[in-house]
Scaffold this motif. Sequence first.
Motif, PDB file in Angstrom:
ATOM      1  N   PHE A  28      26.860 -26.230 -27.676  1.00  0.00           N
ATOM      2  CA  PHE A  28      25.507 -26.670 -27.972  1.00  0.00           C
ATOM      3  C   PHE A  28      24.597 -25.459 -28.208  1.00  0.00           C
ATOM      4  O   PHE A  28      23.401 -25.513 -27.930  1.00  0.00           O
ATOM      5  CB  PHE A  28      24.948 -27.498 -26.810  1.00  0.00           C
ATOM      6  CG  PHE A  28      25.686 -28.779 -26.543  1.00  0.00           C
ATOM      7  CD1 PHE A  28      25.966 -29.680 -27.549  1.00  0.00           C
ATOM      8  CD2 PHE A  28      26.092 -29.094 -25.255  1.00  0.00           C
ATOM      9  CE1 PHE A  28      26.631 -30.874 -27.297  1.00  0.00           C
ATOM     10  CE2 PHE A  28      26.756 -30.285 -24.984  1.00  0.00           C
ATOM     11  CZ  PHE A  28      27.034 -31.176 -26.011  1.00  0.00           C
ATOM     12  N   CYS A  29      25.140 -24.367 -28.727  1.00  0.00           N
ATOM     13  CA  CYS A  29      24.379 -23.127 -28.842  1.00  0.00           C
ATOM     14  C   CYS A  29      23.318 -23.197 -29.952  1.00  0.00           C
ATOM     15  O   CYS A  29      23.556 -23.734 -31.029  1.00  0.00           O
ATOM     16  CB  CYS A  29      25.314 -21.953 -29.116  1.00  0.00           C
ATOM     17  SG  CYS A  29      26.435 -21.587 -27.769  1.00  0.00           S
ATOM     18  N   MET A  30      22.176 -22.595 -29.671  1.00  0.00           N
ATOM     19  CA  MET A  30      21.119 -22.456 -30.672  1.00  0.00           C
ATOM     20  C   MET A  30      21.478 -21.339 -31.649  1.00  0.00           C
ATOM     21  O   MET A  30      21.939 -20.267 -31.236  1.00  0.00           O
ATOM     22  CB  MET A  30      19.787 -22.123 -29.982  1.00  0.00           C
ATOM     23  CG  MET A  30      18.632 -21.875 -30.957  1.00  0.00           C
ATOM     24  SD  MET A  30      17.089 -21.421 -30.116  1.00  0.00           S
ATOM     25  CE  MET A  30      16.578 -23.020 -29.474  1.00  0.00           C
ATOM     26  N   ASN A  31      21.255 -21.561 -32.944  1.00  0.00           N
ATOM     27  CA  ASN A  31      21.535 -20.512 -33.930  1.00  0.00           C
ATOM     28  C   ASN A  31      20.373 -19.521 -33.990  1.00  0.00           C
ATOM     29  O   ASN A  31      19.251 -19.799 -33.564  1.00  0.00           O
ATOM     30  CB  ASN A  31      21.816 -21.122 -35.303  1.00  0.00           C
ATOM     31  CG  ASN A  31      20.577 -21.692 -35.954  1.00  0.00           C
ATOM     32  OD1 ASN A  31      19.736 -20.956 -36.479  1.00  0.00           O
ATOM     33  ND2 ASN A  31      20.428 -23.014 -35.913  1.00  0.00           N
ATOM     34  N   GLU A  32      20.648 -18.351 -34.545  1.00  0.00           N
ATOM     35  CA  GLU A  32      19.677 -17.261 -34.564  1.00  0.00           C
ATOM     36  C   GLU A  32      18.493 -17.521 -35.495  1.00  0.00           C
ATOM     37  O   GLU A  32      17.391 -17.026 -35.255  1.00  0.00           O
ATOM     38  CB  GLU A  32      20.366 -15.960 -34.963  1.00  0.00           C
ATOM     39  CG  GLU A  32      21.067 -15.283 -33.820  1.00  0.00           C
ATOM     40  CD  GLU A  32      20.085 -14.770 -32.775  1.00  0.00           C
ATOM     41  OE1 GLU A  32      19.558 -13.664 -32.929  1.00  0.00           O
ATOM     42  OE2 GLU A  32      19.831 -15.512 -31.805  1.00  0.00           O
ATOM     43  N   PHE A  33      18.681 -18.297 -36.553  1.00  0.00           N
ATOM     44  CA  PHE A  33      17.570 -18.575 -37.467  1.00  0.00           C
ATOM     45  C   PHE A  33      16.514 -19.439 -36.763  1.00  0.00           C
ATOM     46  O   PHE A  33      15.314 -19.175 -36.863  1.00  0.00           O
ATOM     47  CB  PHE A  33      18.088 -19.266 -38.727  1.00  0.00           C
ATOM     48  CG  PHE A  33      19.009 -18.417 -39.545  1.00  0.00           C
ATOM     49  CD1 PHE A  33      18.506 -17.435 -40.386  1.00  0.00           C
ATOM     50  CD2 PHE A  33      20.385 -18.569 -39.461  1.00  0.00           C
ATOM     51  CE1 PHE A  33      19.355 -16.628 -41.132  1.00  0.00           C
ATOM     52  CE2 PHE A  33      21.242 -17.773 -40.195  1.00  0.00           C
ATOM     53  CZ  PHE A  33      20.735 -16.804 -41.040  1.00  0.00           C
ATOM     54  N   SER A  34      16.971 -20.450 -36.050  1.00  0.00           N
ATOM     55  CA  SER A  34      16.036 -21.280 -35.287  1.00  0.00           C
ATOM     56  C   SER A  34      15.346 -20.462 -34.206  1.00  0.00           C
ATOM     57  O   SER A  34      14.129 -20.575 -34.004  1.00  0.00           O
ATOM     58  CB  SER A  34      16.772 -22.462 -34.656  1.00  0.00           C
ATOM     59  OG  SER A  34      17.217 -23.375 -35.633  1.00  0.00           O
ATOM     60  N   ALA A  35      16.113 -19.640 -33.496  1.00  0.00           N
ATOM     61  CA  ALA A  35      15.534 -18.834 -32.423  1.00  0.00           C
ATOM     62  C   ALA A  35      14.485 -17.861 -32.957  1.00  0.00           C
ATOM     63  O   ALA A  35      13.438 -17.650 -32.337  1.00  0.00           O
ATOM     64  CB  ALA A  35      16.639 -18.074 -31.687  1.00  0.00           C
ATOM     65  N   ALA A  36      14.753 -17.276 -34.112  1.00  0.00           N
ATOM     66  CA  ALA A  36      13.811 -16.318 -34.695  1.00  0.00           C
ATOM     67  C   ALA A  36      12.499 -16.989 -35.074  1.00  0.00           C
ATOM     68  O   ALA A  36      11.411 -16.461 -34.806  1.00  0.00           O
ATOM     69  CB  ALA A  36      14.444 -15.660 -35.921  1.00  0.00           C
ATOM     70  N   ILE A  37      12.582 -18.170 -35.687  1.00  0.00           N
ATOM     71  CA  ILE A  37      11.369 -18.907 -36.059  1.00  0.00           C
ATOM     72  C   ILE A  37      10.575 -19.282 -34.814  1.00  0.00           C
ATOM     73  O   ILE A  37       9.341 -19.205 -34.783  1.00  0.00           O
ATOM     74  CB  ILE A  37      11.723 -20.165 -36.879  1.00  0.00           C
ATOM     75  CG1 ILE A  37      12.173 -19.775 -38.285  1.00  0.00           C
ATOM     76  CG2 ILE A  37      10.548 -21.121 -36.959  1.00  0.00           C
ATOM     77  CD1 ILE A  37      11.067 -19.193 -39.144  1.00  0.00           C
ATOM     78  N   LEU A  38      11.272 -19.688 -33.761  1.00  0.00           N
ATOM     79  CA  LEU A  38      10.589 -20.047 -32.522  1.00  0.00           C
ATOM     80  C   LEU A  38       9.845 -18.851 -31.935  1.00  0.00           C
ATOM     81  O   LEU A  38       8.703 -18.982 -31.487  1.00  0.00           O
ATOM     82  CB  LEU A  38      11.596 -20.600 -31.514  1.00  0.00           C
ATOM     83  CG  LEU A  38      12.104 -22.012 -31.809  1.00  0.00           C
ATOM     84  CD1 LEU A  38      13.339 -22.327 -30.964  1.00  0.00           C
ATOM     85  CD2 LEU A  38      11.019 -23.047 -31.552  1.00  0.00           C
ATOM     86  N   CYS A  39      10.487 -17.694 -31.931  1.00  0.00           N
ATOM     87  CA  CYS A  39       9.817 -16.493 -31.429  1.00  0.00           C
ATOM     88  C   CYS A  39       8.550 -16.200 -32.230  1.00  0.00           C
ATOM     89  O   CYS A  39       7.508 -15.852 -31.663  1.00  0.00           O
ATOM     90  CB  CYS A  39      10.761 -15.300 -31.491  1.00  0.00           C
ATOM     91  SG  CYS A  39      12.123 -15.357 -30.293  1.00  0.00           S
TER      92      CYS A  39
END
Length: 432
Positions: free
Chosen positions: A267-278
């Motif tokens: 269920f890992c979050m991908n880096e593109f989503s994480a970057a946008i969230l940051c």
Amino acid sequence: MTHLQNREVVSAKRTALAIDGGTPVRSPDQRWPKWPVSPKKAHEVLSEVLESGRWTLSSAGGRELFERRFARMFADYLDVRHCVPVDHGSSALVIAMEALGLEHGTPVLVPALTWVAPATAAFRAGLLPVLVDVDPDTGIVGPDAVDPAVGAGAVVAVHLACVMADVPSITAVAQQHGMAVVEDAAQAHGARWLGQAAGSMGRLGCFSMQQSKVLTGAEGGAVVTDDADLAAVLEELRADSRRYPGEPIGGGRLELVESATSMGANFCMNEFSAAILCAQFDDLEAQHVTRNTNYRRLTELLADVDGVRVLQPRAEQTQTSIYQGGIVFDPLPATMPNDRVAEALTAELGVLFFPPREPLHRSRLLRPWMKPSLGPVAERFRQQHLDRRYPHAEYFARHAVLTHHSTFLGDEQDMADIATAVRKVVTAGFGR
């Protein structure tokens, strides 16, 4: 047609509802704010991910993952010790329930008025969702819904639209009967109850970062907790039995260790989503201020309209996070149910208004007997709910009308237009 007749036609069109051929309150060329809003650093952070070669948590080591950055930022924002990002809000609920270590088939109390995910997550975790009624004025589950006779192991306290559940009171009752409290804060990023952040008061707090949410990474979610042991289990449950290492791993190796104290899934979050969230954290608080200011403005504009109230949090809710703004009509004429009211407001304003979701006991989205893998638990669910009724959930679902939080990113004139449209619907549609 005479001049007088023409004036009468024009006047009739102005007073008639737009869905009946009348002139709408708002011209179609008047635009509403769009959502999602691209953060200022979006291109910068997305380019960093693209060039790094690290697109997910399970990629070879190198630069620090945005997933790790987001976990720290969100934990700090909520004043909690641990944040475990996941790919979806539904996944957050699944691993939160699994982390509780309840026996297979243990009942979990779920509000009858909510999105389907808390109930389906219980099934996916091998548990039995038992629906409970809500407050008719707010649609929120309260401490009176914690029914000890069910023998539940947990209760899901859902924060809905712009109103928080009273988690401290729910927890006080739940603990007397050995139940854990899981907060579903998917609609409450940044909301606070007597200074405590939504998601931080239960044993576990679950969030969604799906596109419609006030903090979005297109898709995404997170579980937060102050319990270090639970956090370690959550990490394994979302990354195929692997967790973060205690020390940095060099040499281009994976930034996960096979600790395997519990069996997980991916269920890992991908880096593109994480970057946008940051990147979105730079704008989140200013957007909260704009929404809340406009919501107060609309509340004042409609204060003198009989039988109409803007959905309001309790006084203990010291910070509001608006996912959906709500207008409740008490009463409604038989000729104008709330789905018709929603259509009328949409036609007048050119922005979507809609009724709440139908309560889960009659939702087409919750039919566990359609999944053979659920077997006996699905049949227990059917039997458990044969004679249960949810009058308060039904009332709220049939009297409220909602609109997305982006509607409140506008200005004073936008709020004035909404108030004018509501008055017009009450006058022309209700005959008041």
